[in-house]
Design a protein around this motif. Sequence first.
Motif, PDB file in Angstrom:
ATOM      1  N   ARG A   4      59.821  14.092 127.739  1.00  0.00           N
ATOM      2  CA  ARG A   4      59.274  14.655 126.514  1.00  0.00           C
ATOM      3  C   ARG A   4      58.445  15.904 126.802  1.00  0.00           C
ATOM      4  NH1 ARG A   4      56.969   9.316 123.782  1.00  0.00           N
ATOM      5  NH2 ARG A   4      56.862   8.686 125.931  1.00  0.00           N
ATOM      6  N   PHE A   6      56.190  17.157 124.442  1.00  0.00           N
ATOM      7  CA  PHE A   6      54.907  16.979 123.779  1.00  0.00           C
ATOM      8  C   PHE A   6      54.516  15.506 123.747  1.00  0.00           C
ATOM      9  CE2 PHE A   6      56.750  20.782 121.932  1.00  0.00           C
ATOM     10  CZ  PHE A   6      55.692  21.675 121.946  1.00  0.00           C
ATOM     11  N   THR A   8      51.736  12.694 121.736  1.00  0.00           N
ATOM     12  CA  THR A   8      50.770  12.477 120.660  1.00  0.00           C
ATOM     13  C   THR A   8      49.420  12.131 121.286  1.00  0.00           C
ATOM     14  OG1 THR A   8      51.189  10.105 120.530  1.00  0.00           O
ATOM     15  CG2 THR A   8      52.586  11.539 119.148  1.00  0.00           C
ATOM     16  N   ALA A  43      50.344  16.948 112.135  1.00  0.00           N
ATOM     17  CA  ALA A  43      50.715  16.464 113.466  1.00  0.00           C
ATOM     18  C   ALA A  43      49.956  17.230 114.549  1.00  0.00           C
ATOM     19  CB  ALA A  43      52.216  16.610 113.689  1.00  0.00           C
ATOM     20  N   LEU A  45      49.910  17.639 118.593  1.00  0.00           N
ATOM     21  CA  LEU A  45      50.744  17.386 119.762  1.00  0.00           C
ATOM     22  C   LEU A  45      50.178  18.119 120.965  1.00  0.00           C
ATOM     23  CD1 LEU A  45      54.181  17.902 117.998  1.00  0.00           C
ATOM     24  CD2 LEU A  45      53.090  15.715 118.554  1.00  0.00           C
TER      25      LEU A  45
END
Length: 76
Positions: A4, A6, A8, A43, A45
């Motif tokens: 991945r 990014f 969270t 969001a 990130l």
Amino acid sequence: MSDRTFLTAEEVSERYRSSVSVGTLRNWRAMKIGPTFVKIGKAVLYPMNELEAWDQRNTVTCRASKGLDVDKGEEA
């Protein structure tokens, strides 16, 4: 590490074994400190490459103790 790009805030907290909580990350964002983040709408990130750079900036280099044989892990 994951493929991945990014993470969270929850994943960042997990990455640091919960020593940095989601709440701490929230406070750091408000104070503009801590790891760089991207905000898209609601969001939040954290780019992996920025987390790795932040790790490098916070790395503490230690020297061996006097009289310690680092190769054998024993005192001289």
